[in-house]
Design an enzyme around this catalytic site. Structure first.
Site, PDB file in Angstrom:
ATOM      1  N   GLU A  35       2.012   8.369   4.729  1.00 50.28           N
ATOM      2  CA  GLU A  35       1.272   7.180   4.291  1.00 50.28           C
ATOM      3  C   GLU A  35       1.129   6.182   5.434  1.00 50.28           C
ATOM      4  OE1 GLU A  35       2.412   6.368  -0.242  1.00 50.28           O
ATOM      5  OE2 GLU A  35       4.064   6.029   1.163  1.00 50.28           O
ATOM      6  N   ILE A  36       2.218   5.931   6.127  1.00 49.23           N
ATOM      7  CA  ILE A  36       2.233   4.937   7.193  1.00 49.23           C
ATOM      8  C   ILE A  36       1.230   5.308   8.283  1.00 49.23           C
ATOM      9  CG2 ILE A  36       3.657   3.891   8.995  1.00 49.23           C
ATOM     10  CD1 ILE A  36       6.066   4.286   7.016  1.00 49.23           C
ATOM     11  N   LEU A  85       7.981  11.872   3.152  1.00 51.22           N
ATOM     12  CA  LEU A  85       6.694  11.415   2.629  1.00 51.22           C
ATOM     13  C   LEU A  85       6.196  10.119   3.272  1.00 51.22           C
ATOM     14  CD1 LEU A  85       4.345  11.678   0.652  1.00 51.22           C
ATOM     15  CD2 LEU A  85       5.808  10.681  -1.112  1.00 51.22           C
ATOM     16  N   CYS A  86       7.093   9.179   3.498  1.00 52.20           N
ATOM     17  CA  CYS A  86       6.676   7.851   3.976  1.00 52.20           C
ATOM     18  C   CYS A  86       5.824   7.885   5.242  1.00 52.20           C
ATOM     19  CB  CYS A  86       7.889   6.948   4.163  1.00 52.20           C
ATOM     20  SG  CYS A  86       8.747   6.579   2.613  1.00 52.20           S
ATOM     21  N   PRO A  87       6.166   8.695   6.268  1.00 56.12           N
ATOM     22  CA  PRO A  87       5.332   8.661   7.466  1.00 56.12           C
ATOM     23  C   PRO A  87       3.899   9.148   7.238  1.00 56.12           C
ATOM     24  CG  PRO A  87       7.229  10.119   7.800  1.00 56.12           C
ATOM     25  CD  PRO A  87       7.354   9.512   6.440  1.00 56.12           C
TER      26      PRO A  87
END
Length: 182
Positions: free
Chosen positions: A58-59, A54-56
């Site tokens: 958003e990033i 998930l993090c990438p």
């Protein structure tokens, strides 16, 4: 957890610089402090861990809007508790992160996450928290998402516009829309 009107904590963190320099070990690393960019608004967003699914999303969404944040005199800082070496390795091995145009900061000691009150008690990692700071370092917006839900950087940009307008802005207000009068 810190909230609206609180002073954002002081910090001194090592990070991986944005763009292609962030992939070269000779030029990749920098130190960033809360005193950097003194006349700018700041958007500081935290993610739990590198090398996740998930993090990438958003990033990279923040990365696509970096020019928009800069056009509004706002510096963008991404933070996690992974080391700057882990950040660089992730960028090297994740095509969408290679040319990321902002610094990825390492809060490996968890001091900033702890001071902000966003360190998850069970996982020991920061929650998906976003802070907008005015040029004096005062928190003007804070948002925290569950680990399983990505945030919307477009909404963060919209809120920044509203805060910078100095006006009363209704729900779903966009820059250029009419404001409210008391």
């Amino acid at each position: 957890m810190l909230t609206i009107g609180d002073q954002f904590p002081t910090f001194r963190l090592t990070g991986v610089v944005g763009g292609p320099k962030g992939l070269d070990p000779k030029t990749a690393f920098t130190t960033v402090t809360d005193a950097d960019d003194p006349a700018l608004w700041k958007v500081v967003f935290f993610w739990p861990k590198d090398f996740t699914v998930l993090c990438p999303t958003e990033i990279t969404s923040f990365g696509r809007l970096t020019d928009d944040f800069q056009a509004r005199n706002a510096a963008l800082y991404g933070v996690s508790v992974e080391s700057e070496l882990a950040h660089m390795n992730w960028r090297i091995h994740h095509a969408d992160l290679r040319d990321l145009p902002f610094v990825m900061l390492s809060d490996i000691r968890r001091e900033l996450s702890q001071a902000c009150g966003i360190l998850d008690r069970n996982e020991g990692v920061p929650m998906r928290a976003t802070f907008i700071l005015d040029p004096d370092g005062i928190i003007r917006f804070v948002s925290v998402n569950d680990f399983s839900v990505g945030r919307n950087p477009q909404e963060v940009l919209r809120v920044l516009d509203a805060l910078q307008s100095g006006e009363i802005c209704p729900s779903e207000w966009r820059k250029g829309d009419p404001v409210l009068s008391a």
